[in-house]
Enzyme design. Structure first.
Site, mmCIF file in Angstrom:
data_model
loop_
_atom_site.group_PDB
_atom_site.id
_atom_site.type_symbol
_atom_site.label_atom_id
_atom_site.label_comp_id
_atom_site.label_asym_id
_atom_site.label_seq_id
_atom_site.Cartn_x
_atom_site.Cartn_y
_atom_site.Cartn_z
ATOM 1 N N SER A 178 5.766 123.181 -48.009
ATOM 2 C CA SER A 178 5.336 124.495 -48.015
ATOM 3 C C SER A 178 6.264 125.388 -48.031
ATOM 4 O O SER A 178 6.984 125.340 -47.925
ATOM 5 C CB SER A 178 3.295 123.835 -47.754
ATOM 6 O OG SER A 178 2.984 125.779 -48.111
ATOM 7 N N ASP B 115 3.202 131.279 -51.465
ATOM 8 C CA ASP B 115 4.032 130.498 -50.324
ATOM 9 C C ASP B 115 4.508 129.054 -51.310
ATOM 10 O O ASP B 115 4.462 129.207 -52.488
ATOM 11 C CB ASP B 115 3.349 129.993 -49.642
ATOM 12 C CG ASP B 115 2.572 128.818 -50.317
ATOM 13 O OD1 ASP B 115 1.688 128.580 -51.490
ATOM 14 O OD2 ASP B 115 1.128 128.291 -48.990
ATOM 15 N N ASP C 249 4.410 125.888 -52.288
ATOM 16 C CA ASP C 249 4.097 125.233 -53.287
ATOM 17 C C ASP C 249 2.888 126.577 -54.076
ATOM 18 O O ASP C 249 2.062 126.029 -54.847
ATOM 19 C CB ASP C 249 3.686 123.915 -52.906
ATOM 20 C CG ASP C 249 2.473 124.368 -51.339
ATOM 21 O OD1 ASP C 249 2.534 124.624 -51.069
ATOM 22 O OD2 ASP C 249 1.544 123.084 -51.037
ATOM 23 N N ASP D 295 -0.018 127.132 -53.165
ATOM 24 C CA ASP D 295 -1.180 126.606 -53.583
ATOM 25 C C ASP D 295 -2.017 128.500 -52.700
ATOM 26 O O ASP D 295 -2.885 127.742 -52.134
ATOM 27 C CB ASP D 295 -2.084 125.465 -52.871
ATOM 28 C CG ASP D 295 -1.537 125.347 -51.315
ATOM 29 O OD1 ASP D 295 -0.584 126.218 -50.940
ATOM 30 O OD2 ASP D 295 -1.870 123.976 -50.955
#
Length: 455
Positions: free
Chosen positions: A97, A242, A244, A246
């Site tokens: 992340s 961000d 990744d 999510d």
């Protein structure tokens, strides 16, 4: 051998020492053995080591007898989607992340995208991986590569009424992370559906060297590019993700960053307009605005401990339609109670069109009504003693105290939450007031003085 990359809710570690291909292989073997998994979906973010770690992980899963479905370069929520969309026993996303460049990690879920944390199997997987005593390989699983992008995008579109969208200009900043391919796919579907949206893309191409810095819009120094693009293009909204994706972060039409706390209230209201009486889950750090919005919209506000595993568990128990954290994690019942960084901005896009208001207007009144500090971190030597000093000082004045997550103390016209970080020697502080911005800074100063005073 102790594996220090195993944390409370996921796997994260420094490359080489804490996480490498050998450890990734062992994690795959342990996951397959513990779950007796027959089919597992894997994906990875754009980091330079993610492909290699994913390959080693897949080899471990296959040697453990599991068939592996590799869905390519993905964000975490694509693994969540695959875990409830496909007939699989679980999924693993290789991602760090927003961690520094020399880190990587993994997020693990069961069938139906149910999270695996320390209490639900992660400790067992860690023990097996540490022991590294696996039975001989008998029947090795297979590896197939597929894309779930098309059905994932169709699922995202179910949160949007295409006919309601009025012409809108959006700045989208993928931070050179994994979000770009989903934005492109959504843009193509918008065009097909005749949705009048203009996408202005910055830092769009995935690049594991992160030439524009680690994608973490929570850091103020990472917001300027989105702010500048919104202003330059006179956009209606800016969206940044961000690594990744999510989590997504929103900027108003002036390029001003909006604290995630106020987006929770905005999305809660959006759901309750269509589904009155539903339950909304929120975290304890900042609460007054969310509770007020939910009550006025005819919903039921329920507090949960901070953290995705706790929020998801509470959402399932309550069958809540939506849950939100001020850290920009937003959870949706129809998305298997998982967090998504794509669904929030789609909902806000529709809200802007239906309301006829600017984003600054939608959140501005709430910010004035319940101004807050945002989360402030303090590096301390003994967090417990610091919390005790603060508690002792304010107890005579406090009208409500609770410890769902750290210390929350409530007074007539202000409240605060002070909690220890799960991963670092940090104290995290949030302060909010009833309509008095000046008091936010005063109370911050008072608490800071207590934290920094001699032990």
């Amino acid at each position: 051998m102790t594996l220090t990359c195993f944390k409370a809710y996921d796997i994260r570690g420094k490359l080489g020492v804490e996480l490498n291909d050998d450890i990734a292989y062992r994690i795959g073997r342990a996951y397959a053995q513990h779950l007796k998994a027959k089919r597992v979906v894997v994906g990875g973010d754009v980091r330079l080591t993610s492909a290699s770690l994913k390959s080693a992980l897949a080899n471990g899963l296959m040697d453990g007898g599991a068939d592996v479905i590799d869905i390519g370069m993905t964000g975490t929520e694509e693994i969540y989607f695959a875990a409830f969309h496909l007939d699989v026993d679980g999924g693993i996303e290789v991602t760090a992340s927003h961690n520094p460049l020399d880190y990587n990690g993994m997020k693990l879920v069961l069938r139906g995208a149910v999270p695996i944390s320390g209490d639900t199997g992660l400790n067992n997987i860690q023990a097996l991986a540490e022991t590294n005593l696996f039975p001989p390989v008998t029947t090795r699983g297979t590896l197939t590569q597929t894309s779930i992008l098309a059905p994932f995008v169709e699922h995202l579109l179910t949160y949007l009424d295409a006919t309601a969208i009025k012409p809108i200009k959006l700045v989208v900043n993928a931070g050179n992370g994994a979000a770009g391919h989903v934005i492109d796919a959504l843009e193509a579907r918008f065009d097909q559906l005749g949705i009048p949206a203009d996408f202005i893309k910055i830092h769009h191409q995935p690049d594991g060297t992160f030439p524009n810095g680690i994608p973490n819009p929570l850091l103020p120094e990472n917001r300027a590019a989105t702010t500048d693009a919104v202003r330059a293009h006179q956009a209606d909204m800016g969206i940044a993700w961000d690594g990744d994706f999510d989590r997504c972060f929103l900027f108003d039409e002036h390029g001003e960053f909006i604290e995630g706390y106020y987006i929770v209230g905005l999305l809660a209201e959006a759901f309750l307009l269509k589904h009155p009486g539903e339950k909304i889950i929120h975290d304890p750090r900042l609460t007054w605005n969310t509770i007020d919005v939910v009550k006025k919209a005819g919903g039921i506000a329920i507090q949960s401990k901070t953290g995705h595993a706790f929020i998801k568990e509470r959402m399932r128990a309550e069958d809540a339609i939506y849950g939100g954290e001020m850290s920009a994690h937003h959870y949706f019942r129809d998305f298997a109670y998982c967090d998504s960084g794509m669904i929030p901005w789609l909902l806000v896009t529709e809200l802007l069109s239906r309301s006829g208001k600017k984003l600054s207007q939608l959140v501005g009144e709430r910010i004035k009504t319940y101004p807050c500090s945002g989360e402030i971190n303090y590096r301390v030597t003994d967090a417990k003693i610091c919390i005790r000093k603060v508690q002792d000082h304010f107890t005579p004045l406090c009208i409500k105290r609770e410890e769902t997550d750290g210390l929350s103390m409530e007074f007539t016209d202000w409240r605060f939450n002070l909690r220890m970080s799960n991963t670092e020697p940090l104290l995290r502080l949030n302060v909010e007031t009833r309509g008095d911005t000046g008091q936010v800074n005063k109370h911050l100063s008072d608490i800071e003085a207590l934290i920094s005073s001699p032990l």
